[in-house]
Motif scaffolding. Structure first.
Motif, PDB file in Angstrom:
ATOM      1  N   PHE A  58      -0.366  -5.112   0.871  1.00 43.35           N
ATOM      2  CA  PHE A  58       0.695  -4.319   1.495  1.00 43.35           C
ATOM      3  C   PHE A  58       0.462  -2.838   1.231  1.00 43.35           C
ATOM      4  N   ILE A  59       0.112  -2.510  -0.009  1.00 41.20           N
ATOM      5  CA  ILE A  59      -0.130  -1.109  -0.370  1.00 41.20           C
ATOM      6  C   ILE A  59      -1.339  -0.564   0.399  1.00 41.20           C
ATOM      7  N   GLU A  60      -2.393  -1.375   0.518  1.00 38.96           N
ATOM      8  CA  GLU A  60      -3.577  -0.944   1.271  1.00 38.96           C
ATOM      9  C   GLU A  60      -3.250  -0.682   2.729  1.00 38.96           C
ATOM     10  N   MET A  61      -2.415  -1.540   3.309  1.00 34.43           N
ATOM     11  CA  MET A  61      -2.082  -1.404   4.727  1.00 34.43           C
ATOM     12  C   MET A  61      -1.043  -0.316   4.977  1.00 34.43           C
ATOM     13  N   ASN A  62      -0.284   0.027   3.962  1.00 30.67           N
ATOM     14  CA  ASN A  62       0.799   1.004   4.107  1.00 30.67           C
ATOM     15  C   ASN A  62       0.744   2.032   2.975  1.00 30.67           C
ATOM     16  N   PRO A  63      -0.383   2.718   2.778  1.00 31.25           N
ATOM     17  CA  PRO A  63      -0.497   3.615   1.613  1.00 31.25           C
ATOM     18  C   PRO A  63       0.499   4.766   1.640  1.00 31.25           C
ATOM     19  N   ASP A  64       0.726   5.352   2.805  1.00 31.13           N
ATOM     20  CA  ASP A  64       1.679   6.460   2.891  1.00 31.13           C
ATOM     21  C   ASP A  64       3.091   5.991   2.573  1.00 31.13           C
ATOM     22  N   PHE A  65       3.455   4.835   3.120  1.00 23.81           N
ATOM     23  CA  PHE A  65       4.780   4.279   2.862  1.00 23.81           C
ATOM     24  C   PHE A  65       4.978   4.049   1.372  1.00 23.81           C
ATOM     25  N   TYR A  66       4.000   3.383   0.760  1.00 22.87           N
ATOM     26  CA  TYR A  66       4.101   3.067  -0.667  1.00 22.87           C
ATOM     27  C   TYR A  66       4.177   4.343  -1.497  1.00 22.87           C
ATOM     28  N   ASN A  67       3.310   5.314  -1.209  1.00 24.36           N
ATOM     29  CA  ASN A  67       3.319   6.572  -1.964  1.00 24.36           C
ATOM     30  C   ASN A  67       4.635   7.313  -1.803  1.00 24.36           C
ATOM     31  N   ASN A  68       5.151   7.359  -0.587  1.00 24.10           N
ATOM     32  CA  ASN A  68       6.409   8.074  -0.335  1.00 24.10           C
ATOM     33  C   ASN A  68       7.581   7.423  -1.053  1.00 24.10           C
ATOM     34  N   ILE A  69       7.648   6.107  -0.998  1.00 23.25           N
ATOM     35  CA  ILE A  69       8.804   5.434  -1.613  1.00 23.25           C
ATOM     36  C   ILE A  69       8.738   5.506  -3.138  1.00 23.25           C
ATOM     37  N   THR A  70       7.529   5.403  -3.709  1.00 22.49           N
ATOM     38  CA  THR A  70       7.435   5.451  -5.168  1.00 22.49           C
ATOM     39  C   THR A  70       7.604   6.875  -5.698  1.00 22.49           C
ATOM     40  N   LYS A  71       7.243   7.859  -4.908  1.00 23.98           N
ATOM     41  CA  LYS A  71       7.492   9.250  -5.323  1.00 23.98           C
ATOM     42  C   LYS A  71       8.974   9.584  -5.244  1.00 23.98           C
ATOM     43  N   SER A  72       9.623   9.079  -4.216  1.00 25.09           N
ATOM     44  CA  SER A  72      11.045   9.364  -4.032  1.00 25.09           C
ATOM     45  C   SER A  72      11.920   8.599  -5.020  1.00 25.09           C
ATOM     46  N   TYR A  73      11.479   7.402  -5.383  1.00 27.36           N
ATOM     47  CA  TYR A  73      12.262   6.537  -6.266  1.00 27.36           C
ATOM     48  C   TYR A  73      11.344   6.002  -7.357  1.00 27.36           C
ATOM     49  N   GLU A  74      11.262   6.711  -8.455  1.00 25.45           N
ATOM     50  CA  GLU A  74      10.342   6.363  -9.540  1.00 25.45           C
ATOM     51  C   GLU A  74      10.803   5.157 -10.356  1.00 25.45           C
ATOM     52  N   ASN A  75      12.053   4.771 -10.226  1.00 25.10           N
ATOM     53  CA  ASN A  75      12.602   3.694 -11.057  1.00 25.10           C
ATOM     54  C   ASN A  75      12.470   2.301 -10.429  1.00 25.10           C
ATOM     55  N   LEU A  76      11.680   2.162  -9.372  1.00 31.27           N
ATOM     56  CA  LEU A  76      11.528   0.865  -8.710  1.00 31.27           C
ATOM     57  C   LEU A  76      10.621  -0.059  -9.515  1.00 31.27           C
ATOM     58  N   THR A  77      11.017  -1.318  -9.598  1.00 31.22           N
ATOM     59  CA  THR A  77      10.223  -2.323 -10.304  1.00 31.22           C
ATOM     60  C   THR A  77       9.281  -3.024  -9.326  1.00 31.22           C
ATOM     61  N   LYS A  78       8.431  -3.881  -9.870  1.00 29.67           N
ATOM     62  CA  LYS A  78       7.515  -4.670  -9.048  1.00 29.67           C
ATOM     63  C   LYS A  78       8.313  -5.551  -8.076  1.00 29.67           C
ATOM     64  N   ASN A  79       9.401  -6.127  -8.547  1.00 25.18           N
ATOM     65  CA  ASN A  79      10.238  -6.964  -7.678  1.00 25.18           C
ATOM     66  C   ASN A  79      10.920  -6.142  -6.591  1.00 25.18           C
ATOM     67  N   ASP A  80      11.315  -4.917  -6.918  1.00 22.32           N
ATOM     68  CA  ASP A  80      11.903  -4.034  -5.908  1.00 22.32           C
ATOM     69  C   ASP A  80      10.893  -3.750  -4.808  1.00 22.32           C
ATOM     70  N   ILE A  81       9.646  -3.484  -5.209  1.00 16.00           N
ATOM     71  CA  ILE A  81       8.585  -3.200  -4.238  1.00 16.00           C
ATOM     72  C   ILE A  81       8.350  -4.422  -3.350  1.00 16.00           C
ATOM     73  N   ARG A  82       8.374  -5.611  -3.933  1.00 15.50           N
ATOM     74  CA  ARG A  82       8.205  -6.838  -3.139  1.00 15.50           C
ATOM     75  C   ARG A  82       9.318  -6.971  -2.110  1.00 15.50           C
ATOM     76  N   LEU A  83      10.552  -6.747  -2.552  1.00 13.41           N
ATOM     77  CA  LEU A  83      11.689  -6.842  -1.637  1.00 13.41           C
ATOM     78  C   LEU A  83      11.573  -5.796  -0.535  1.00 13.41           C
ATOM     79  N   ILE A  84      11.206  -4.591  -0.895  1.00 14.50           N
ATOM     80  CA  ILE A  84      11.035  -3.533   0.101  1.00 14.50           C
ATOM     81  C   ILE A  84       9.949  -3.915   1.103  1.00 14.50           C
ATOM     82  N   ALA A  85       8.846  -4.468   0.615  1.00 11.51           N
ATOM     83  CA  ALA A  85       7.747  -4.878   1.503  1.00 11.51           C
ATOM     84  C   ALA A  85       8.231  -5.938   2.488  1.00 11.51           C
ATOM     85  N   LEU A  86       8.982  -6.911   1.989  1.00 14.34           N
ATOM     86  CA  LEU A  86       9.478  -7.964   2.871  1.00 14.34           C
ATOM     87  C   LEU A  86      10.489  -7.428   3.876  1.00 14.34           C
TER      88      LEU A  86
END
Length: 133
Positions: A58-86
């Motif tokens: 998911f990160i490889e296919m959406n690098p800008d999305f992943y970078n933007n969301i993790t920069k904007s929200y640094e407190n996201l967990t691995k499970n949060d990222i999974r939910l966001i991806a889905l």
């Protein structure tokens, strides 16, 4: 990603079935069948590995999305990222429930916690907010 998610959902369904089998066997005290089921449960490790692969793809296919969301929200967990991806892949709550092997109520709670981490009010659409990244 969709096929990886489907694979994970199928494995989660199998684990749920195995739990039911174990409950039944526990009552019957059948050790041969219990050992057979225990061997099947080693698949649990593979499920974790599949989630890691899913997240990486998911990160490889959406690098800008992943970078933007993790920069904007640094407190996201691995499970949060999974939910966001889905959610970004437009999965509904029933599908997410199956994929994450949690109840619909668990999905609602996860969405609620994610909404709090993203500082969204109850009026704002979570999926729409995620799509804007």
């Amino acid at each position: 990603l969709a096929s990886k998610a489907l694979n994970i959902a199928q494995k989660n369904e199998m684990l749920t079935s195995l739990k039911e089998d174990l409950k039944e066997l526990h009552q019957d005290n059948n050790s041969v069948q219990v050992n057979h089921i225990i061997n099947k449960l080693h698949i649990d490790k593979q499920i974790d590995d599949n989630w890691e692969q899913f997240t990486s793809q998911f990160i490889e296919m959406n690098p800008d999305f992943y970078n933007n969301i993790t920069k904007s929200y640094e407190n996201l967990t691995k499970n949060d990222i999974r939910l966001i991806a889905l959610l970004k892949m437009k999965y509904d709550s029933n599908s997410i429930s199956s994929l994450l092997n949690i109840s619909l109520e668990g999905v609602k709670k996860a969405r609620y916690r994610l909404r709090k981490k993203l500082n969204l009010s109850s009026d704002e659409n979570l999926e729409k907010h995620i799509m804007n990244f």
